[in-house]
Write a protein that holds these residues in place. Structure first.
Motif, short mmCIF file in Angstrom:
data_model
loop_
_atom_site.label_atom_id
_atom_site.label_comp_id
_atom_site.label_asym_id
_atom_site.label_seq_id
_atom_site.Cartn_x
_atom_site.Cartn_y
_atom_site.Cartn_z
N PRO B 43 0.81 -1.23 0.00
CA PRO B 43 0.00 0.00 0.00
C PRO B 43 0.83 1.27 0.00
O PRO B 43 0.50 2.22 -0.70
N ALA B 44 1.91 1.29 0.77
CA ALA B 44 2.71 2.52 0.82
C ALA B 44 3.36 2.78 -0.53
O ALA B 44 3.33 3.90 -1.05
N ALA B 45 3.92 1.74 -1.13
CA ALA B 45 4.53 1.92 -2.45
C ALA B 45 3.48 2.30 -3.48
O ALA B 45 3.73 3.11 -4.36
N ALA B 46 2.27 1.72 -3.35
CA ALA B 46 1.22 2.03 -4.32
C ALA B 46 0.90 3.52 -4.29
O ALA B 46 0.70 4.15 -5.33
N ARG B 47 0.83 4.11 -3.10
CA ARG B 47 0.55 5.54 -3.03
C ARG B 47 1.64 6.33 -3.71
O ARG B 47 1.39 7.29 -4.43
N GLY B 48 2.89 5.92 -3.45
CA GLY B 48 4.00 6.61 -4.10
C GLY B 48 3.92 6.48 -5.61
O GLY B 48 4.15 7.43 -6.34
N ILE B 49 3.58 5.29 -6.08
CA ILE B 49 3.49 5.05 -7.52
C ILE B 49 2.42 5.93 -8.14
O ILE B 49 2.63 6.57 -9.18
N LEU B 50 1.26 5.99 -7.50
CA LEU B 50 0.18 6.80 -8.07
C LEU B 50 0.56 8.28 -8.07
O LEU B 50 0.27 9.01 -9.03
N ALA B 51 1.21 8.73 -6.99
CA ALA B 51 1.62 10.13 -6.95
C ALA B 51 2.64 10.42 -8.05
O ALA B 51 2.56 11.44 -8.75
N ASP B 52 3.61 9.52 -8.22
CA ASP B 52 4.62 9.71 -9.26
C ASP B 52 3.98 9.76 -10.64
O ASP B 52 4.31 10.62 -11.46
N ARG B 53 3.08 8.84 -10.88
CA ARG B 53 2.45 8.81 -12.21
C ARG B 53 1.69 10.09 -12.46
O ARG B 53 1.68 10.62 -13.57
N GLY B 54 1.00 10.57 -11.42
CA GLY B 54 0.24 11.80 -11.57
C GLY B 54 1.15 12.96 -11.94
O GLY B 54 0.86 13.75 -12.85
N ARG B 55 2.28 13.06 -11.26
CA ARG B 55 3.20 14.15 -11.56
C ARG B 55 3.79 14.00 -12.97
O ARG B 55 3.97 14.98 -13.69
#
Lengths: 464, 528
Positions: B43-55
């Motif tokens: 879950p923690a990595a998933a949040r990071g992944i989604l944030a990165d993709r958004g940026r």
């Protein structure tokens, strides 16, 4: 009686006993793979009479009964662990399915739809007079609204599936309870001593604990009383039924399990039913609320900006998204399911407002909407639209992960308890083989004794 | 402790299942190349992944916008280069026409060339990219400069588009044509001659529209025959002249006419006539218009026509009839930047008071109006001038006053543009010889202003292009960093994954093998 007759009788009783031992052992061996079978042991005691002048003289073996080896403590532990396992198993399975329906990480979910929507506004800001760019914005908006509404529909369907599954489990529970009740009647009639009925009853009780957090107390007369959430499910020959209370309006979600005989709410906190109820009332309801908040905030912000803007012909912009009547910031329920694009934008994309001053090359409205990518919104607790939904799906992922870990953990615990129970109450073929040998030899020896006594009697008779 | 077959079966099966589950997971990781395929995987990595993709999505959109803006701005720059060249050539032509050596035919040729330069400027002003006009402000769908009743008019507005280059970076892209191709700032030319009256304090330097008079001597012979020579050397003011005449020892006295525009000589003698004549080799009497004989007993000189000066009082204007002060409303701005002020000038006494008040005027938000009251060249009047280019200047009287109307500055004026400038220059050249109204001369100055505007617009574009380049470079760096972070978060380490899978397979096979071997035998196999 003493004398040869006594010896013959002794041998006869010994033969009987060993034969019975073989029978019991054979029964154990036959049931080595029977689920829930408790090992039976033949209890033998030795007899004796007092002979004056001689003292105590053993008169052979007599039957002490057949013992059923069961550990009440291990059973109770296992039942408890069972319903915890059932709870997490149901949660894990269900939440995994929900996660799979809207997997944000696979870039097919709402996060991506929102990003694409905002990117289309950014592109419009580069060429605000371009008709194609407008059409693109309208199409992306439609996609996003469809994604939101689609997710809301999926959640609703998941809730209904949860309800249906709970209902099916309740039906199974009721049927099992009935069978336990009838077993109770039969066991009590036999004064509480019938191993195979007791085995069957124990097995059924274990089945129930997988479904709900039931507790059992055994009565002195041999009956078992099963309770769920403090209310009696089975008591002696009587059993009570649970049913699913429907929602107040047709088509709305069911409320939960209730006791049919008095309508009281059933407090089921464990087992698969408890797990599904928790999933439905906490996880799914929470997701639905977050989705509604997201949809409402999205529509509210875009509409606010759009209404202040001007379209290609200089006219004031209207609403971009349509929300259901009655939805507001504190009560956004229903916003997600009903979210859609204003129809006049679909018909006529030049009604899309990109600027604020009326000139076709003015892009300030487009810039403002594109800026929603990072704008923090009060209605979402100072989060941006994207980070709010990311946090929501992150929470769901954490819940799935937790449920999975707990399921594994409690699965191991149940395995160990089953092993413990088996070692106390199960059948070991090695052990039974050894007992077979022992009883067989004893039988042969007893037969020999009878033979010798018989020869001695023959000798006596032939001398007369 | 008893060990039953079911226990063994359960344990073995449990281990085998766990082993195969692990293998299945490792296989998924290796086959997809990703270790996070759903939020629950981490879950923690998933949040990071989604944030990165958004940026990353945002950065891609910003890069796109920057690229589009740069394309537009380079087209604008090209147009401005053409404009600059045209204006430079126009200046050369105007110089040639203004120095008076060209004959009619040559002037015609120069005029023709000015026409074609005007056309080049028109094309530059209507520069476009994919049908979007760049110098029309917000009105991008039609060409901003168009022919209307023989003139070239502007139908764009004063807005300008910005591009979002990053979350907080907004950079202007287009500029409105009005601020690039404008020439002289807006000006309201007032009454040509406010005719200030001559007073004794009027300096001689102010007379004759500021031309000034330097007087020598004149001889007066009054009607009684008395003669006096008046020496004006050292005289500074009109009053000095009057005094010296009066001190000449004749019966002739000097005063100002009631209209305050000339010197009046009055003969107090009893004779029929008196004479005034130039003396000492000077032309003083003629200059003052007093040379001659009068038998009417008085003689009025020439209109002294003083220039307008700051010290002139409003009461002196209009030949002494005066102008009443009042309240003026002045606005000087563009549609994007309006500035308006209401000036209460009722307390003004002199022209200088008016000028001061106007120069210091600020609008409701404290911004300077940028307007000055200036004296018109060659006249005795005033003009209201905007100090800022590209604006519309409007002045009017408030509350029934008449100050603006009397000064002749009530009205509205737009800043001029290069098109009308070149048109008027060409017309002047075609009209004939010379430059009677100084159009060519003023035109040279205006062309310099126009060039300044174009050059500063170009400089502005240059600065903004630089900024966009820096932002783009920063975005590219950020993109690389995010992609690296994303890779760390979600991608499988292939070597690690294959090793793990190998180990897991080995354990799995071992479990299967052992399971097979210990499930089988029991004591029964060994009993006879």
């Amino acid at each position: 009686m003493s004398g040869l007759t006594g010896i013959l009788a002794l041998a006869r009783r010994a033969l009987q006993a060993q034969q019975l031992g073989l029978s019991v052992t054979g029964n154990n061996i036959a049931n080595v793979n029977t689920p829930g079978y408790t090992r039976q042991d033949l209890l033998l005691v030795s007899d004796a009479v007092r002979i004056p002048g001689v003292g105590g003289l053993g008169t052979g073996v007599s039957l002490g009964g057949i013992q059923r080896s069961r550990d009440a403590f291990a059973d109770a532990e296992l039942r408890r662990e069972n319903h915890v396992l059932g709870y997490w198993t149901a949660r894990n399975q269900f939440l995994k399915r929900v996660e799979a329906l809207n997997n944000e990480v696979l870039a097919e979910g709402l996060t991506q739809a929102l990003s694409d929507f905002l990117t289309s506004w950014q592109e419009l800001s580069d060429t605000p007079e371009d008709r194609l760019a407008r059409v693109n914005v309208v199409e992306q908006g439609e996609s996003l609204a469809a994604a939101v509404a689609g997710t809301a529909e999926e959640l609703r369907r998941a809730e209904r599936t949860a309800d249906e599954t709970i209902e099916a489990h309740l039906t199974t529970l009721n049927a099992t309870a009935e069978r336990i009740a009838s077993l109770n009647a039969r066991i009590v009639a036999r004064s509480g001593d019938s191993p195979h009925l007791q085995d069957e009853r124990d097995r059924l009780i274990e089945e129930i604990t997988l479904l709900a957090d039931a507790t059992v107390t055994f009565q002195p007369n041999g009956g078992a009383t099963v309770r769920i959430g403090g209310m009696v499910l089975v008591d002696g020959p009587a059993s009570f039924r649970l049913e699913m209370q429907q929602g107040s309006e047709p088509g709305s979600a069911a409320r939960g399990p209730v006791w049919r005989h008095n309508g009281a709410t059933a407090r089921i906190a464990g087992g698969q039913i408890g797990g599904l109820i928790a999933v439905r009332d906490e996880s799914l309801a929470g997701l639905r609320r977050d989705l509604d908040r997201f949809a409402f905030a999205l529509a509210q912000e875009v509409n606010r900006i759009h209404r202040a803007g001007t379209d290609l012909d200089g006219r004031q912009g209207g609403d971009f998204f349509l929300l259901p009547a009655g939805a507001d910031e504190l009560e956004p329920a229903g916003s997600a399911a009903a979210l859609r694009l204003a129809p006049e934008l679909l018909e006529n994309p030049s009604r899309l407002a990109a600027g604020t001053g009326g000139a076709p090359g003015d892009n300030r409205t487009a810039l403002a909407v594109a800026g929603l990518r990072t704008a923090s919104l009060e209605s979402l607790g100072r989060a941006s639209l994207g980070s709010f939904w990311t946090a929501t799906s992150g929470r769901l992922g954490s819940q799935v992960r937790e449920a999975g870990d707990r399921q594994v953990e409690h699965g191991l615990a149940v395995e160990q308890l089953l092993n413990l129970r088996d070692s106390l109450s199960g059948v070991s073929l090695d052990e039974e083989a050894a007992k077979l040998v022992a009883y067989e030899q004893a039988y042969a020896a007893a037969a020999r004794v009878a033979n010798v006594a018989d020869e001695m009697a023959q000798t006596l008779l032939s001398e007369l | 402790m008893r060990v039953t077959p079911s226990m063994m079966a359960r344990s073995i099966l449990g281990n085998i299942t766990r082993g195969s589950t692990r293998i299945e997971r490792l296989h998924e990781i290796l086959a997809s190349g990703k270790k996070v395929l759903r939020p629950s995987d981490d879950p923690a990595a998933a949040r990071g992944i989604l944030a990165d993709r958004g940026r990353l999505d945002a950065v891609a959109a910003y890069k796109n916008s920057i690229s589009s803006a740069r394309a537009v701005m380079s087209v604008m720059e090209g147009a401005l280069v053409t404009a600059e060249e045209s204006l430079v050539r126009a200046r050369e032509i105007t110089l040639e026409g203004a120095n008076g050596t060209a004959d009619l035919a040559q002037r015609q040729a120069l005029a023709l060339e000015l026409d074609s330069l005007r056309q080049s400027l028109l094309v530059a002003g209507n520069a476009s990219v994919e049908g979007r006009y760049l110098f029309g402000g917000g009105r991008t769908t039609e060409a901003p400069y168009y022919l209307s009743q023989g003139r070239i008019a502007y139908r764009g507005d004063d807005g300008g588009r910005e591009v979002a280059a990053d979350v907080l970076d907004r950079v202007g892209v287009t500029v409105p044509g009005r601020s690039v191709f404008s020439v002289s700032p807006a000006e309201l030319d007032g009454t040509f001659d406010l005719n200030p009256a001559v007073v004794t304090g009027t300096p001689l330097a102010d007379l004759l529209r500021g031309h000034g008079v330097v007087l020598g001597q004149m001889r007066i012979t009054d009607s009684d025959g008395a003669v006096g020579v008046v020496d004006f050397a050292g005289a500074v003011t009109v009053g000095d002249i009057l005094a010296r005449v009066n001190a000449a020892g004749t019966a002739v006295t000097a005063s100002l006419t009631p209209a305050g525009d000339a010197i009046r000589l009055t003969d107090g003698g009893s004779g029929p006539s008196f004479t005034v004549e130039d003396w000492g080799g000077s032309i003083a009497a003629s200059e003052l218009g007093l040379a001659g004989t009068s038998d009417t007993g008085s003689m009025d000189g020439l209109d002294l026509d003083p220039k307008l000066a700051h010290w002139n009082t409003l009461a002196m204007l209009r030949g002494g009839a005066g102008i009443a002060p009042g309240i003026l409303r002045i606005s000087n701005g563009t549609t994007a930047d309006r500035r308006e002020a209401t000036l209460d000038l009722t307390g003004a006494v002199t022209v200088g008071d008016l000028a001061e008040a106007i120069a210091a005027a600020r609008d409701g938000e404290g911004r300077p109006l940028g307007v000055t009251l200036a004296f018109t060249d060659g006249g005795a009047g005033v003009a209201l001038r905007s100090g800022r280019g590209g604006t519309t200047l409007t002045a009017g009287d408030v509350a029934g006053g008449g100050l603006g109307a009397a000064l002749g500055i009530a009205g509205s004026s737009d800043s001029g543009d290069v098109f009308s400038l070149l048109q008027s220059l060409a017309d002047t050249l075609r009209a004939g010889e010379g430059d009677p109204e100084g159009v060519l001369q003023r035109g040279l100055a205006d062309l310099v202003t126009a060039l300044d505007n174009v050059l500063s617009a170009r400089a502005g574009i240059g600065v903004r292009l630089n900024r966009l380049e820096r932002i783009e470079s920063r975005l590219l760096d950020e993109e690389l960093a995010i992609e690296s972070d994303l890779d760390t978060l979600e991608s499988t380490d292939l070597a690690q994954g294959i090793t793990d899978l190998t180990l897991a397979s080995q354990s799995y096979e071992a479990a299967l093998g052992i399971g097979g071997r210990i499930l089988g035998p029991s004591l029964f196999d060994y009993l006879r």
